[in-house]
Each structure stands twice: as structure tokens, then as C-alpha cells.
Design an enzyme around this catalytic site. Structure first.
Site, mmCIF file in Angstrom:
data_model
loop_
_atom_site.group_PDB
_atom_site.id
_atom_site.type_symbol
_atom_site.label_atom_id
_atom_site.label_comp_id
_atom_site.label_asym_id
_atom_site.label_seq_id
_atom_site.Cartn_x
_atom_site.Cartn_y
_atom_site.Cartn_z
ATOM 1 N N HIS A 17 0.881 -1.176 0.000
ATOM 2 C CA HIS A 17 0.000 0.000 0.000
ATOM 3 C C HIS A 17 0.912 1.217 0.000
ATOM 4 C CE1 HIS A 17 -3.589 -2.396 1.148
ATOM 5 N NE2 HIS A 17 -2.682 -3.150 1.723
ATOM 6 N N ASP A 250 2.622 -6.416 2.607
ATOM 7 C CA ASP A 250 1.440 -5.698 3.093
ATOM 8 C C ASP A 250 1.841 -4.448 3.876
ATOM 9 O OD1 ASP A 250 -1.226 -5.153 3.239
ATOM 10 O OD2 ASP A 250 -1.640 -6.484 4.923
HETATM 11 O O1 DOR Z 1 -3.716 -4.106 8.034
HETATM 12 C C1 DOR Z 1 -4.146 -3.840 6.927
HETATM 13 N N1 DOR Z 1 -3.963 -2.611 6.370
HETATM 14 N N2 DOR Z 1 -4.826 -4.754 6.249
HETATM 15 C C2 DOR Z 1 -5.444 -4.472 5.103
HETATM 16 O O2 DOR Z 1 -6.083 -5.338 4.581
HETATM 17 C C3 DOR Z 1 -5.423 -3.116 4.547
HETATM 18 C C4 DOR Z 1 -4.278 -2.362 5.010
HETATM 19 C C5 DOR Z 1 -4.433 -0.884 4.750
HETATM 20 O O3 DOR Z 1 -4.763 -0.502 3.628
HETATM 21 O O4 DOR Z 1 -4.217 -0.104 5.678
HETATM 22 ZN ZN ZN Z 2 -2.951 -5.133 2.143
#
Ligand code: DOR
Ligand code: ZN
Length: 347
Positions: A17, A250
Site C-alpha cells: 500500500h 502488506d
Molecule cells: O492491516 C491492513 N492494512 N490490512 C489491510 O487489509 C489493509 C491495510 C491498509 O490498507 O491499511
Molecule cells: Zn494489504
């Protein structure tokens, strides 16, 4: 002095992200330093649902990246109930989208416009199977009656297995798996059609860490950290060199004001240390011989893209993770802020 070193093909991060605007500008270099390519999640405040949005977001990413890094962002399409076949076809055939992402509604950050139930997009999945476009899944049930710790295992039973039965040749990545049930399920299937990413934090930590000496909001992510037995299942499987599993950090930065709030956001920003964490775990598991396949080979094989040509050298030398990144008047606190890891990147 003799220093232990390991050189591997430059890795790719198959799940990041990067956000947008000021945050993007400040954090992108950490991904570029360690990774050649990354799959960019589409869950911006204004999600990436069309090709035109992906093209301009990709340009913003490239403009924000330090030009020393020859980084390649791989864009994804956020599936909504109104996603059209036309957009999917255009995006995949023109190589704008490498994959499409399924968020069930209200499952995580910016998932308000996600899918209520997978049956609502059957026609899209059927088409994706036909054209070989991968489906990336945040695999947790959203029924509030299901215990939060069981939502991943229930998703496999209630949603994933029926979907796979219907579309056995749909290429699926079960993202950021956290349980032994997920490990077992993924392992049973053909890695060409079902694979999974694993994060550094789910390999290094379990749910006890989140409540160590008080609540630790910076360890709050989704799926949640699980019991130690699940953490061990993840560690064990990567130490066997199994080709179903590959690197997806992630990394998910949030401003401090949003982490420490009445409702705290889920997400762990691990980009400054993710690769160093993975090497730490592989070393602890006495499985350094499989580091390269996990980081740099299994992902490209699944996505049918070339393996990178560049290499990267990691040195067994202490590395202190930075404490914070300033963003205007706010900050972002990275995973393991201020802690020292045993591995660093050779400069
Ligand atoms: O912990 C997380 N953060 N899990 C997710 O699925 C999305 C992500 C986020 O975009 O902040
Ligand atoms: Zn994610």
C-alpha cells in the site's frame, strides 16, 4: 572482519500500500530500495476502479520515486459491484492491470465500496478465469457474528472453496495468510492456480505481542496477528521452500493520528525493514537456501513475468530501524521503530 553475506536476485514485493500525495512521496523510496517491482493495492481513499485512474496513479508513483531506483509499479483494479467486463478486459489486455483485488465490503481499510458477496461478481470471475487474470483476495468473512480470529478459516470454507470449485482455473492469490488452515489449504492445490503471500509481521509475531505490556496499536493489522501455532505454521512452510508461497509485505502506512485514535486504523508500515525481517526469519529457520525462491522466484512464476536480472546483497551487520517519518505536522511510525535487526543492505 569476516561478515556473513547473502546475494539474491533483487526481490519483488507482491503486496504493498503506497497511498498517495505527501505520504506516497515520503515512503516510496523504502520500497524502491529493496524491491524491483511491487503490486500496488488499489484501496486509496478514492479507490482505483478504472484504467484511467490506474494510469495516473502509476505516473504519480513513478514521479515520487527516487530516479536511482528502476522501480516498476504493477497496478491492480479494485473490484466493486459495478465493475464492468469492458474495464477488466481493457485493463488486462493493455497491461494496465496485472490483477484485480477482491475486498469484501467493510473487511478492512477503504473497503466500503467492496463486494457484499462473491456471487455478485460471478460474471467477472468467469471472465477473469477465461483471460488468465489473477484475482487477489483479502480472505476474511465479514459476518459480524463470526469471531474475528476465525474469519480467515471461515472464508476458505464458505467462500474460497465454492469459488474455486466453480472456477478451478482462476488464478488466485490468497493474500497475507495468517493461519495453519490457510497454509494447508493453499499447499493442496496447483501453485499455478492458487498461491499465497506472507507478511514479515505475521512471520515474526503472534497475538501475544499485540498485548505485551499493554495494547500495541502499531501491531494492529488485518488479518489480525494470530496464535503462536499459526505463526509457526507460516514459518515452517516457508522453511520448506514450498513454491506456493511468496513475498508480499502488506506494508500499510497510516498517520499516527489515525493509528492512535478512538477508532485506530489497521496496518503496519514495514517497508524500511521488510526484507531484513524476512532474511532474519529464514536464518532463524535455518532455511536461507530458500530465501531467494520466496523473495524473487515464486512470485514471478505465478504471475508469468520474468525473474529480475539485478541482485541485492544482504550483510549480517546490525541495522537500526528509523524511529519515525515526518509528514507535515504528523508522523508515520514504522514496524520495529528504533529496534536493531541483525541484517542490513550492503551499500
Ligand atoms: O492491516 C491492513 N492494512 N490490512 C489491510 O487489509 C489493509 C491495510 C491498509 O490498507 O491499511
Ligand atoms: Zn494489504
Amino acid at each position: 572482519m569476516y561478515e556473513k553475506k547473502i546475494t539474491i536476485i533483487k526481490p519483488d514485493d507482491w503486496h504493498v500500500h503506497l497511498r498517495d500525495g505527501q505520504i506516497l512521496k515520503k515512503i516510496i523510496k523504502y520500497t524502491g530500495k529493496f524491491y524491483k517491482r511491487a503490486i500496488i493495492m488499489p484501496n486509496l481513499d478514492n479507490p482505483i476502479i478504472r484504467c484511467s485512474q490506474a494510469i495516473s496513479y502509476r505516473n504519480r508513483i513513478l514521479r515520487s520515486m527516487n530516479s536511482n531506483y528502476k522501480f516498476e509499479p504493477l497496478m491492480t483494479c479494485y473490484l466493486t459491484p459495478s465493475t464492468t467486463l469492458k474495464e477488466i478486459k481493457l485493463g488486462f489486455t493493455k497491461k494496465i492491470f496485472i490483477a484485480a483485488k477482491l475486498y469484501l465490503r467493510d473487511s478492512t481499510t477503504n473497503s466500503k465500496i467492496g463486494i457484499k458477496k462473491i456471487n455478485d461478481i460471478i460474471h467477472i470471475l468467469e471472465y477473469m478465469e477465461k483471460i488468465g487474470m489473477p484475482l487477489l483476495i483479502h480472505g476474511e468473512e465479514i459476518d459480524k457474528n463470526i469471531d474475528v480470529y476465525d474469519r480467515e478459516a471461515m472464508f476458505i470454507e464458505n467462500t474460497l472453496e465454492p469459488c474455486r470449485k466453480k472456477f478451478p482455473k482462476l488464478k488466485i492469490v490468497l493474500e497475507h495468510i495468517t493461519t495453519k488452515e490457510s497454509v494447508e489449504y493453499v499447499k493442496e492445490h496447483d501453485p499455478k492456480y492458487l498461491s499465497a503471500t506472507i507478511t514479515p509481521h505475521h512471520l515474526m509475531l503472534n497475538r501475544n505481542h499485540m498485548f505485551f505490556q499493554g495494547i500495541q496499536p502499531y501491531l494492529y493489522c488485518l488479518p489480525l496477528l494470530k496464535k503462536k501455532l499459526h505463526q509457526q505454521a507460516l514459518r515452517k512452510v516457508i522453511a520448506t521452500g514450498d513454491k506456493h508461497f511468496f513475498l508480499g509485505s502488506d506494508t500499510a502506512p497510516h498517520l499516527h493520528k489515525n493509528k492512535i485514535n478512538f477508532f485506530g486504523y489497521a496496518g503496519i508500515f514495514n517497508a524500511p525493514s521488510s526484507l531484513l525481517c524476512y532474511v532474519t526469519v529464514f536464518e532463524e529457520m535455518k532455511a536461507l537456501q530458500y530465501l531467494q525462491s520466496f523473495c524473487s522466484e515464486n512470485g514471478p512464476r505465478f504471475y508469468n513475468v520474468c525473474i529480475n536480472k539485478e541482485t541485492i546483497t544482504l550483510v549480517k551487520k546490525p541495522y537500526k530501524v528509523l524511529k519515525k517519518i515526518n509528514i507535515g505536522k504528523d508522523i508515520i511510525v514504522p514496524f520495529l521503530a528504533g529496534k536493531t535487526l541483525n541484517w542490513s543492505l550492503e551499500t
